[in-house]
Design an enzyme around this catalytic site. Structure first.
Site, PDB file in Angstrom:
ATOM      1  N   TYR A  29       1.085  -0.947   0.191  1.00 42.77           N
ATOM      2  CA  TYR A  29       0.074   0.081  -0.016  1.00 42.77           C
ATOM      3  C   TYR A  29       0.878   1.289   0.116  1.00 42.77           C
ATOM      4  O   TYR A  29       1.093   1.729   1.210  1.00 42.77           O
ATOM      5  CB  TYR A  29      -1.062  -0.033   1.263  1.00 42.77           C
ATOM      6  N   TRP A  33      -3.359   6.687   2.754  1.00 44.25           N
ATOM      7  CA  TRP A  33      -4.867   5.930   2.591  1.00 44.25           C
ATOM      8  C   TRP A  33      -5.566   6.870   3.695  1.00 44.25           C
ATOM      9  O   TRP A  33      -5.030   7.355   4.842  1.00 44.25           O
ATOM     10  CB  TRP A  33      -4.835   4.775   3.286  1.00 44.25           C
ATOM     11  N   TRP A  35      -8.317   6.718   6.005  1.00 46.70           N
ATOM     12  CA  TRP A  35      -8.572   6.366   7.423  1.00 46.70           C
ATOM     13  C   TRP A  35      -7.619   5.855   7.972  1.00 46.70           C
ATOM     14  O   TRP A  35      -7.306   6.041   9.318  1.00 46.70           O
ATOM     15  CB  TRP A  35     -10.001   5.598   7.540  1.00 46.70           C
ATOM     16  N   ASP A  36      -6.580   5.198   7.323  1.00 45.45           N
ATOM     17  CA  ASP A  36      -5.368   4.787   7.910  1.00 45.45           C
ATOM     18  C   ASP A  36      -4.572   5.983   8.417  1.00 45.45           C
ATOM     19  O   ASP A  36      -4.142   6.031   9.608  1.00 45.45           O
ATOM     20  CB  ASP A  36      -4.305   4.129   6.692  1.00 45.45           C
ATOM     21  N   ASP A 162     -13.340  -4.058   3.235  1.00 41.03           N
ATOM     22  CA  ASP A 162     -13.306  -4.241   1.721  1.00 41.03           C
ATOM     23  C   ASP A 162     -13.823  -5.354   1.406  1.00 41.03           C
ATOM     24  O   ASP A 162     -14.801  -5.505   0.330  1.00 41.03           O
ATOM     25  CB  ASP A 162     -11.899  -4.254   1.079  1.00 41.03           C
ATOM     26  N   ARG A 195      -6.739 -13.043   0.420  1.00 37.73           N
ATOM     27  CA  ARG A 195      -7.141 -12.100  -0.531  1.00 37.73           C
ATOM     28  C   ARG A 195      -8.463 -12.212  -1.288  1.00 37.73           C
ATOM     29  O   ARG A 195      -9.083 -13.604  -1.257  1.00 37.73           O
ATOM     30  CB  ARG A 195      -6.047 -11.424  -1.275  1.00 37.73           C
ATOM     31  N   TRP A 349     -11.371  -9.352   6.037  1.00 35.63           N
ATOM     32  CA  TRP A 349     -12.706  -8.511   6.670  1.00 35.63           C
ATOM     33  C   TRP A 349     -13.688  -9.783   6.742  1.00 35.63           C
ATOM     34  O   TRP A 349     -14.896  -9.540   6.697  1.00 35.63           O
ATOM     35  CB  TRP A 349     -13.200  -7.495   5.841  1.00 35.63           C
ATOM     36  N   GLU A 392      -0.991  -6.447   9.813  1.00 35.11           N
ATOM     37  CA  GLU A 392      -2.486  -5.765   9.111  1.00 35.11           C
ATOM     38  C   GLU A 392      -3.488  -6.341  10.198  1.00 35.11           C
ATOM     39  O   GLU A 392      -4.585  -5.340  10.302  1.00 35.11           O
ATOM     40  CB  GLU A 392      -2.673  -6.220   7.777  1.00 35.11           C
TER      41      GLU A 392
END
Ligand code: GLC
Length: 423
Positions: A29, A33, A35-36, A162, A195, A349, A392
């Site tokens: 990444y 970003w 909200w990061d 996501d 993923r 997620w 993460e």
């Protein structure tokens, strides 16, 4: 808390700092970003107040004229990431994505403001305040189709969760037959078992192409996009952010904005009931195209406490759900409750624990008087880092790290939690 880990967390933030903005993790990444960055600011605030403000100020450099704040800012082209700026073709003063992100900024700014030197930082607060108001107004204007204070999302990536199973059925309904050919790069950084599938990815890119082909006309997209969900996470987060912005507006004596926010808060407090699904006894997202609730319990369901939303009865039911989840897992809070269709311990997620969501949930529980649950979630979050490092996310069973490593927002939350313990 371990001093060694605190030092390591600071070092991660400093290493991922590319000069006034911080990437979530290197190579996977490589951009800023939304909200990061805001959570990163919370981490910086524990040891460098100036750097904390700067992170958010730089994020708002990307704000569009209509108040919109994008989810990614592409300050330079990085071939290690797809889809990059040439796919999005969006931006005002800087190249950006064309979707937004959960609006946590007002809440974190309020936190930072509460613990910093007011004389030194009042000009910074005054300068960021109208930008926060403009962003909230963008949601109220473009993303409240039922006029009940809930947030419409037009892309799973916008929600930050996501690949949640909440989006599976709505994404399966999207026609992906016309998507342009592309090569994924995410699976070259981490194992594909963590993923999204290729089919899911095609739906995500189809949505990006829809927005781009309509020149990121947010009014048109909100009405005609093939994915239109009222997102439980963003709705709860915006309600909470409106409360925090209200308190900043009161402090600054901005009476018109105080009135406006009070109305907006009242609307959302009432509207949130629309997201309650009686058949699964939870708050969840609502598919405006299919006209139904997802019916799923996710970590976002528990943000009701953080939002200060829901009735006593609903809170009792949420606590019941929490107890069931606690009995089935080793670490709270899985992003998706076990036993439901689509649950997966390692995939994005669909089960793994995210430290940032834990942070919001535990704050909400503590403020609602459920300190034991708050302590439990804080202690699990710290244990996960102590066990597996700054990943993460983490499996809710064994605590195995998932996704990328040396992750900025995991480091930031570890610092924020260690700060709470020390004060
Ligand atoms: C993933 C997450 C999203 C996050 C981004 C950068 O896309 O799902 O929430 O903002 O990574 O960390």
């Amino acid at each position: 808390m371990s001093t060694e880990l605190i030092n390591k967390a600071r070092q991660i933030l400093q290493t991922n700092d590319l000069g006034g903005y911080t990437v979530p993790t290197q190579s996977m990444y490589p951009y800023q970003w939304n909200w990061d960055s805001v959570f990163v600011a919370l981490g910086f605030a524990t040891f460098d107040q100036n750097r904390a403000w700067l992170e958010i100020e730089n994020l708002f450099e990307s704000q569009w004229e209509d108040g919109f704040v994008p989810h990614i800012i592409f300050r330079k082209d990085e071939p290690s990431y797809f889809p990059g700026p040439n796919i999005w073709v969006a931006g005002d003063s800087l190249p950006t994505s064309g979707i937004s992100n959960p609006p946590v900024a007002s809440s974190i700014i309020k936190r930072i403001w509460d613990s910093c030197d007011h004389d030194e930082n009042i000009d910074r607060l005054k300068s960021i305040f109208p930008k926060l108001v403009a962003w909230h107004r963008w949601f109220h204007t473009f993303r409240d189709p039922l006029n009940n204070g809930l947030v419409l999302t037009t892309h799973p990536w916008e929600t930050g969760r996501d690949n949640s199973p909440e989006w599976t059925i709505p994404c399966e309904a999207i026609d992906i037959s016309n998507v342009s050919p592309f090569t994924r790069l995410d699976t070259s950084h981490v194992d594909s078992s963590m993923r999204p599938t290729d089919e899911e990815y095609k739906a995500y890119i189809t949505l990006v192409e829809f927005g781009r082909d309509h020149n990121w006309d947010h009014d048109h997209i909100a009405k005609h996009n093939p994915f239109r969900m009222l997102d439980v996470g963003m709705s709860m987060i915006l309600l909470r952010a409106n409360r925090d912005l209200l308190s900043l507006a009161e402090f600054l004596g901005e009476q018109d904005i105080v009135d406006e926010l009070n109305q907006q808060i009242a609307l959302s407090e009432k509207g949130i009931d629309y997201l309650w699904d009686d058949s699964s006894n939870t708050f969840c997202s609502y598919d405006l195209i299919a006209g139904k609730h997802s019916g799923f319990i996710s970590s976002a369901s528990f943000l009701a406490f953080y939002a200060g939303a829901g009735s006593d009865e609903q809170h009792q039911q949420l606590l019941e759900n929490l107890k069931n989840i606690e009995q089935e897992t080793d670490f709270l809070m899985p992003s998706f409750a076990p036993g439901q269709d689509g649950f997966d311990t390692m995939r994005y997620w669909r089960g793994p624990v995210w430290a940032v969501v834990n942070y919001m949930i535990l704050n909400g529980l503590a403020e609602s008087g459920y300190q034991d649950w708050a302590d439990r979630i804080a202690s699990d979050t710290k244990s996960l880092v102590e066990l597996s490092g700054f990943h993460e996310a983490f499996s809710p069973y064994k605590g195995t790290g998932t996704g990328g490593d040396n992750f900025s927002w995991t480091a930031a939350i570890y610092l924020a939690l260690s700060n709470l313990t020390n004060t």
